[in-house]
Scaffold this motif. Structure first.
Motif, PDB file in Angstrom:
ATOM      1  N   ASP A   1     -26.694 -38.241  -0.593  1.00 44.83           N
ATOM      2  CA  ASP A   1     -26.266 -37.342   0.854  1.00 44.83           C
ATOM      3  C   ASP A   1     -25.393 -38.172   1.662  1.00 44.83           C
ATOM      4  N   GLU A   2     -25.173 -37.386   2.686  1.00 41.97           N
ATOM      5  CA  GLU A   2     -23.384 -37.547   3.581  1.00 41.97           C
ATOM      6  C   GLU A   2     -24.112 -39.072   4.371  1.00 41.97           C
ATOM      7  N   ILE A   3     -22.928 -39.965   4.564  1.00 44.39           N
ATOM      8  CA  ILE A   3     -23.600 -40.788   5.927  1.00 44.39           C
ATOM      9  C   ILE A   3     -23.025 -40.382   7.621  1.00 44.39           C
ATOM     10  N   HIS A   4     -22.126 -40.669   8.920  1.00 37.34           N
ATOM     11  CA  HIS A   4     -21.316 -40.663   9.624  1.00 37.34           C
ATOM     12  C   HIS A   4     -20.218 -40.098   9.040  1.00 37.34           C
ATOM     13  N   THR A   5     -20.379 -39.066   8.499  1.00 42.18           N
ATOM     14  CA  THR A   5     -19.695 -37.757   8.312  1.00 42.18           C
ATOM     15  C   THR A   5     -19.596 -37.040   9.832  1.00 42.18           C
ATOM     16  N   PRO A   6     -18.469 -36.706  10.143  1.00 39.99           N
ATOM     17  CA  PRO A   6     -18.154 -35.568  11.477  1.00 39.99           C
ATOM     18  C   PRO A   6     -19.069 -34.333  11.096  1.00 39.99           C
ATOM     19  N   ASP A   7     -19.521 -34.131   9.797  1.00 34.23           N
ATOM     20  CA  ASP A   7     -20.185 -32.512   9.698  1.00 34.23           C
ATOM     21  C   ASP A   7     -21.702 -32.978  10.391  1.00 34.23           C
ATOM     22  N   SER A   8     -22.118 -34.821  10.198  1.00 31.33           N
ATOM     23  CA  SER A   8     -23.567 -35.439  10.074  1.00 31.33           C
ATOM     24  C   SER A   8     -23.966 -35.859  11.324  1.00 31.33           C
TER      25      SER A   8
END
Length: 315
Positions: A216-223
């Motif tokens: 999935d995601e990592i270090h994004t502004p959503d997470s």
């Protein structure tokens, strides 16, 4: 807004199933690879907003894939290729049913709980005498159970995870170790950009071979939540709000318009002008987090562009 991608309905060769999350849509190809499409949907308080944000999916996908490459020496991940600005392709994994949330500072959900008088979060104690946005003596891991779409993720303690058999103890020790290593690297990357990585969440899965990998995601502004390092201490000393780089600005706008995802509340109308400002903020986030200029992808026909790029990759 025709220049956003809200929903996909592709039929790729070898497609077995489609999973639609709050923001991403995941296509299973031959029970071997996953094609993950980051849409422009905006989710806050576990509710998907009615309108999409131009470039948001591209921004999330590109930050996540850059950060995976920047951490692959520490923690293995699922990523194989990025055939389109909005698309990541990776190994099929069985996801763990917990999100590994790690917090370096008393912010967001932790601060709201603290203000309510709680000093225990997910079985982890928080010191007395802290003010909002203070740094914890050591980062704390506060896991959450993965909710089905439409439900809220729920705080859970390490003890409950093990007691309920959600994750085995051996696997959980690996998840904790990987979470701390990723957060340390993320903190270093953020510091090099003049930012503070405040808190974030990681998701993990197991490959067919049984290897635990980051998905999935990592270090994004959503997470993740970021502060600007410049002036952080001065703002704390004066008791002022911190300058943030995260989705928090959307949450605050929703709260000020009477919405917190609670039953009976209506999502406030987002004007095209407001959506434009959200899009610009996401571009600002991208450039600050990556240290690179954002290159806007062609939005004239996003569905066609994605379909062609994925088909070319799969063939």
């Amino acid at each position: 807004m025709s220049n956003t991608i809200i929903d996909t309905n592709f039929n790729f060769p070898g497609q077995k199933s489609v999973y639609k999350g709050k923001v991403r849509e995941v296509y299973n190809i031959n029970d071997d690879q996953l094609v993950m499409i980051a849409t422009d949907r905006l989710s806050a308080f576990d509710v998907v907003m009615p309108k999409g944000i131009p470039y948001k999916g591209q921004i999330l996908n590109q930050i996540a894939t850059k950060m995976m490459k920047a951490t692959e020496d520490l923690v293995p991940n699922w990523l194989v290729a990025t055939p389109d600005p909005n698309v990541a392709v990776g190994h099929l994994c069985e996801p763990f049913k917990v999100e590994m949330v790690i917090r370096g500072y008393l912010s967001g959900h932790a601060a709201r709980e603290y203000k309510a008088g709680k000093r225990l979060l997910c079985g982890v104690s928080m010191p007395e005498g802290m003010q909002e946005n203070d740094k914890f003596p050591e980062p704390i891991i506060t896991p959450a159970t993965k909710a089905e779409m439409g439900d809220h993720d729920e705080d859970i303690s390490r003890e409950d995870i093990l007691k309920r058999g959600i994750v085995s103890e051996a696997d959980y020790l690996v998840l904790e170790d990987y979470t701390r290593k990723l957060f340390q690297r993320g903190t270093e990357i953020a510091a090099s950009r003049g930012l503070i990585l405040v808190d974030t969440k990681y998701e993990f899965g197991k490959t067919k071979e049984g290897e635990i990998v980051l998905i999935d995601e990592i270090h994004t502004p959503d997470s993740s939540r970021y502060f600007y390092a410049d002036g952080y201490q001065e703002r704390q000393d004066r008791g002022e709000a911190q300058k943030q780089l995260s989705k928090e600005f959307v949450r605050q706008w929703l709260i000020s318009n009477g919405f917190q995802g609670l039953e009976g509340q209506q999502v406030p109308e987002m004007s095209d002008d407001y959506i434009e400002t959200v899009s610009e903020r996401y571009i600002e986030l991208y450039e600050n987090i990556t240290g690179e200029s954002f290159k806007r992808a062609d939005l004239s026909d996003i569905h066609k562009r994605i379909e062609e790029n994925v088909l070319n990759y799969l063939s």
